[in-house]
Enzyme design. Structure first.
Site, PDB file in Angstrom:
ATOM      1  N   ASP A  31       0.809  -1.203   0.000  1.00 14.40           N
ATOM      2  CA  ASP A  31       0.000   0.000   0.000  1.00 14.40           C
ATOM      3  C   ASP A  31       0.846   1.258   0.000  1.00 14.40           C
ATOM      4  O   ASP A  31       1.361   1.662   1.053  1.00 14.40           O
ATOM      5  CB  ASP A  31      -0.918  -0.033   1.240  1.00 14.40           C
ATOM      6  N   ASP A 214      -1.593   5.464  -5.210  1.00 11.20           N
ATOM      7  CA  ASP A 214      -1.957   4.628  -4.069  1.00 11.20           C
ATOM      8  C   ASP A 214      -2.311   3.212  -4.509  1.00 11.20           C
ATOM      9  O   ASP A 214      -3.449   2.922  -4.893  1.00 11.20           O
ATOM     10  CB  ASP A 214      -3.142   5.253  -3.322  1.00 11.20           C
TER      11      ASP A 214
END
Ligand SMILES: CC[C@H](C)[C@H](NC(=O)[C@H](C)NC(=O)[C@@H](CCSC)NC[C@@H](N)Cc1ccccc1)C(=O)O
Length: 322
Positions: A31, A214
């Site tokens: 992430d 992201d």
């Protein structure tokens, strides 16, 4: 030492990487939008652990507790997790970090219980790590000194195995050249100006907006003005509160969506902008609203079209067509 780890698509919503923590193998969600490495642990209630692999510190010969250290993280989608902290050896592909802060979950929100991942590897800037009383470094920050170049790259092709490369860029994973833009890390993200977009060939300005790369977000999330402008060009599109986003007839013709990353447009093909069946003959859009604020979030759908390079020198973000 450089290395590459395979990223496997899971349920079309995330890519999981098999990671060894203290000799225990877990499937973790990499992430770039957060900076905590946390894992499902034996401290979780059994009902929260069901269906997941989890880490048991007492089974690791290299675990060192950081007594009194805690962590507590909240995510934009309302999910979250919390627990305590120790150090252990983490192996990702060919890259090993000893004494990596491993955050053991004592609580996880319901979305994580039903999600496929056994935890997250945060690859944003360590300045937003949530460990207290002393903030900890990310796996990437700890690995940097052992890498040929202080960078990692995300290769996340649609519906196919991808990879995270550490320390080098792999020219077999992209075509053409990598375009770089400088990153403003002041919010802890891989963030850059994103001041205009195109629906098909029509240009729209987004003054003052930024974009965040992201890999932990599935879709492309943009401000309401862009989302409205896009779906105005899709016949039969509407916002469905029950589905929680914009839907359209699966037979609809979709325009491409482009947005500036620094000074260069990235273009998402129509095929990637249909996220799939919502219900019946309605399909769910890969472009959805980020809600308030002026930060667009470019998630996995972006990486389905572009190899993404996260370079700590600068820092800068680069992208190239895959
Ligand atoms: C509401 C929380 C706000 C957004 C903020 N938190 C963040 O920005 C955190 C670090 N990052 C996130 O919430 C987002 C980026 C938001 S950009 C403003 N990325 C991480 C998210 N995709 C991780 C995830 C993966 C799988 C399932 C769910 C969630 C804070 O703590 O203040």
């Amino acid at each position: 030492q450089d290395g590459s780890a395979t990223a496997v698509p899971s349920d079309g919503v995330e890519y999981l990487v098999s990671t060894v923590v203290g000799g225990q193998t877990l499937d973790l969600d990499f992430d770039t939008g957060s900076a905590d490495l946390w894992v499902f642990s034996s401290q979780l209630a059994a009902s929260s652990r069901s269906g997941h692999a989890y880490y048991t510190s007492s089974k690791s010969s290299t675990y060192k507790a950081l007594s009194g250290y805690t962590w507590d993280i909240s995510y934009a989608d309302g999910s979250g997790a919390s627990g305590n902290v120790g150090l252990d050896t983490v192996q990702i592909g060919g890259t090993t970090v000893t004494n990596q802060a491993v955050e053991l979950a004592k609580t996880v929100s319901s979305t994580f219980v039903s999600d496929a991942s056994d935890g997250l590897v945060g690859l944003a800037f360590s300045s937003i790590n949530t460990v207290s009383p002393q903030q900890q470094s990310t796996f990437f920050d700890n690995a940097q000194s052992s890498l040929d170049s202080p960078l990692f790259a995300a290769y996340l092709p649609f519906n196919a195995d991808g990879a995270y490369d550490f320390g080098y860029t792999d020219s077999s994973k992209y075509t053409g050249s990598i375009t770089y833009t400088s990153v403003d890390s002041s919010n802890g993200f891989w963030e850059y100006p994103s001041t205009s977009y195109k629906v098909g060939s029509t240009v729209h300005s987004l003054s003052g907006y930024t974009g965040i790369s992201d890999t932990g977000t599935t879709l492309i999330l943009m401000g309401d003005s862009a989302v409205t402008a896009y779906y105005n060009q899709v016949s039969g599109a509407s916002y469905s509160s029950s589905q929680g986003g914009y839907i359209f007839p699966c037979s609809a013709t979709l325009p491409t969506l482009s947005f500036k990353i620094g000074s260069t447009y990235a273009t998402i093909p129509a095929s990637l902008l249909n996220f799939g069946t919502a219900s019946g003959s309605s399909c769910f859009g890969s472009l959805q609203s980020v809600g308030s604020g002026s930060q667009n979030i470019y998630g996995d759908v972006f990486f389905n079209a572009y190899y993404g390079v996260f370079d700590a020198s600068g820092p800068s973000f680069g992208f190239a067509t895959i």
